[in-house]
Write a protein that holds these residues in place. Structure first.
Motif, PDB file in Angstrom:
ATOM      1  N   VAL A 268       0.848  -1.184   0.000  1.00 34.74           N
ATOM      2  CA  VAL A 268       0.000   0.000   0.000  1.00 34.74           C
ATOM      3  C   VAL A 268       0.890   1.242   0.000  1.00 34.74           C
ATOM      4  N   THR A 272      -1.068   6.570   2.625  1.00 27.53           N
ATOM      5  CA  THR A 272      -2.460   6.229   2.341  1.00 27.53           C
ATOM      6  C   THR A 272      -3.188   6.027   3.664  1.00 27.53           C
ATOM      7  N   THR A 279     -11.533  -2.048   0.416  1.00 21.81           N
ATOM      8  CA  THR A 279     -11.550  -0.660  -0.017  1.00 21.81           C
ATOM      9  C   THR A 279     -10.784  -0.518  -1.325  1.00 21.81           C
ATOM     10  N   LEU A 281      -8.742   1.702  -4.037  1.00 22.93           N
ATOM     11  CA  LEU A 281      -8.021   2.944  -4.234  1.00 22.93           C
ATOM     12  C   LEU A 281      -8.635   3.657  -5.430  1.00 22.93           C
ATOM     13  N   LEU A 282      -8.712   4.961  -5.383  1.00 21.15           N
ATOM     14  CA  LEU A 282      -9.129   5.698  -6.567  1.00 21.15           C
ATOM     15  C   LEU A 282      -8.064   5.528  -7.646  1.00 21.15           C
ATOM     16  N   GLU A 285      -4.731   6.978  -7.307  1.00 23.89           N
ATOM     17  CA  GLU A 285      -3.928   6.468  -6.194  1.00 23.89           C
ATOM     18  C   GLU A 285      -3.323   5.094  -6.493  1.00 23.89           C
ATOM     19  N   ALA A 286      -3.872   4.401  -7.490  1.00 23.99           N
ATOM     20  CA  ALA A 286      -3.483   3.021  -7.770  1.00 23.99           C
ATOM     21  C   ALA A 286      -2.147   2.960  -8.507  1.00 23.99           C
ATOM     22  N   ARG A 295      -7.589  -2.937  -1.235  1.00 25.96           N
ATOM     23  CA  ARG A 295      -6.947  -3.221   0.046  1.00 25.96           C
ATOM     24  C   ARG A 295      -7.299  -4.645   0.476  1.00 25.96           C
ATOM     25  N   LEU A 301      -1.497  -4.876  -1.880  1.00 30.19           N
ATOM     26  CA  LEU A 301      -2.736  -4.691  -2.641  1.00 30.19           C
ATOM     27  C   LEU A 301      -3.028  -5.915  -3.500  1.00 30.19           C
ATOM     28  N   ARG A 331     -15.941   0.517  -2.325  1.00 30.30           N
ATOM     29  CA  ARG A 331     -15.416  -0.659  -1.631  1.00 30.30           C
ATOM     30  C   ARG A 331     -16.063  -1.916  -2.208  1.00 30.30           C
TER      31      ARG A 331
END
Length: 338
Positions: A268, A272, A279, A281-282, A285-286, A295, A301, A331
Motif C-alpha cells: 500500500v 495512504t 476498499t 483505491l481511486l 492512487e493506484a 486493500r 494490494l 469498496r
C-alpha cells in the motif's frame, strides 16, 4: 486373468470423465459393456460446472451402441439389479458424484477402480483440483485406487504427478488431469490383463487431507485474505462457481462483479489513510497501469485486471472504468454489509 477381455462398466459424470470414457472405448472396444452416469440436468450445462454435464457421455455411449443407466441413486435395489445384469468384471469410476454402497462395490468380479484427481492421500473428496490450487501446491496428479466404502481411502494401484502451472484454473488443470488419468487407467488395465500388476500400496491415513465439495456460495471473495490467496482463489473458482464480489459506492445500489483475473500487487502506498479490506483505491492512487487496486488483509494490494460486471461481458479494469467511474468510499464486499 484369462485371455478373455474384461467386461468394463464406466461410471462417471462431466468433463473429467469424458476423456477417460473415450480412452476406454478406444483401448477396449469389445470390453466396455455399459455406462452409468447421473441423470441429465440442464442446470449442469448452463452453469458450466465440470461435474454435472452428463450429455456428452450419454451421446458417446449411444454412438457405440452401449446401454446407459442414469438412476437418481445407484444404490437402490432396482439400479443394482440392472448393473448386475451387465455382469461387470471391473467398475471404472471417475467423478461419478455418488457414494457407492458396499452392495454395489461387491457386484464386479475384480472390484471397482476410482480415477481420482489428486496425489492421495492428499485431497480426499469431491473437489481435489480446486483445493490443490487454493492451497498453493506446485504439483498434483492422478491416483488410481481400489474402491472401498470409505471415501477415497482404498489402496493405491497407480499414481503419477504433474506440475500446477502459475496460470492454471480448476478447469484447465482438471482437463490435463483427465488426460493423464485416461492414460494411467488404460496402462493399468492392460497390465491387469497380462497379470503383471505391482502390489497395491495402502494409504497412510495420517497424511490424509480433505477436499470438500465446492458450493455456489463459496465463490464470495473475502478481501481480508492475503493477495496471494486471493489470486489463487480466483483461479480455483473457475469455471464454477466463479469468484464474485459486490461494488458499493455512496448513493448507488450494490453491483455484482465476477472477478476473472487478479494479480498480487505492491505494498500500500505510503501516506495512504488506513482503510478496511475491500476498499478500492481511486485510479489516481493506484499503481500505474492497474486502476482497480483493492486493500486486503495484509499490507499488499490485490490488483483486479479483468472482471465481468452483472449483465455485461468480460472486460479489462481500464475498459470498465471508462464507463463506470469510482468515487471516494468505493469498496468491495458481500451484497449485504454488516
Amino acid at each position: 486373468m484369462t485371455d478373455k477381455a474384461a467386461r468394463l462398466v464406466m461410471m462417471g459424470t462431466g468433463s473429467f470423465a469424458l476423456p477417460i470414457f473415450t480412452a476406454l472405448l478406444e483401448a477396449f472396444p469389445q470390453g466396455v459393456v455399459g455406462l452409468v452416469t447421473q441423470p441429465s440436468r440442464h442446470t449442469g450445462q448452463t452453469r458450466s460446472t465440470t461435474r454435472l454435464a452428463g450429455q456428452p457421455l450419454v451421446a458417446l455411449a449411444q454412438h457405440h451402441g452401449l446401454p446407459v443407466l442414469q438412476p437418481e441413486s445407484i444404490n437402490t435395489p432396482e439400479a443394482r439389479a440392472e448393473l448386475e445384469r451387465w455382469q461387470p468384471d471391473v467398475l471404472v469410476v471417475a467423478a461419478y458424484g455418488q457414494i457407492l454402497s458396499p452392495q454395489v462395490l461387491a457386484i464386479p468380479r475384480w472390484g471397482a477402480v476410482n480415477v481420482h484427481a489428486s496425489l492421495l492421500p492428499r485431497y480426499r473428496g469431491a473437489a481435489p483440483v480446486a483445493h490443490a490450487i487454493l492451497q498453493g501446491d506446485t504439483q498434483t496428479g492422478v491416483t488410481l485406487i481400489r474402491m472401498t466404502p470409505q471415501l477415497d481411502a482404498g489402496d493405491i494401484l497407480a499414481q503419477e504427478a504433474i506440475p500446477i502451472e502459475p496460470d492454471d484454473t480448476t478447469g484447465s488443470l482438471e482437463a490435463r488431469l483427465a488426460e493423464l488419468g485416461a492414460r494411467l487407467l488404460v496402462e493399468w488395465l492392460q497390465r491387469l490383463h497380462r497379470g503383471n500388476l505391482p502390489p497395491p500400496l495402502p494409504q497412510d491415513p495420517a497424511q490424509a487431507t480433505r477436499a470438500p465439495k465446492i458450493r455456489k456460495s463459496f465463490g464470495l471473495i473475502d478481501w481480508s485474505q492475503s493477495p496471494e490467496y486471493l489470486e489463487r482463489f480466483v483461479r480455483a473458482m473457475q469455471p464454477w462457481p466463479t469468484a464474485y464480489t459486490f461494488l458499493h459506492q455512496p448513493g448507488r445500489p450494490p453491483q455484482r462483479w465476477i472477478i476473472t483475473r487478479l494479480q498480487v500487487g505492491p505494498e500500500v502506498p505510503e501516506n495512504t489513510p488506513p482503510a478496511p479490506p475491500g476498499t478500492l483505491l481511486l485510479p489516481e492512487e493506484a499503481p500505474p497501469g492497474f486502476p482497480l487496486a483493492v486493500r486486503t488483509g495484509t499490507d499488499r494490494l490485490a490488483l483486479i485486471t479483468e472482471l465481468q460486471p452483472a449483465g455485461k461481458r468480460r472486460m479489462s479494469a481500464a475498459e470498465f472504468l471508462r464507463g463506470h467511474p469510482l468515487y471516494p468510499g468505493a469498496r468491495l464486499g458481500p451484497e449485504q454489509e454488516h
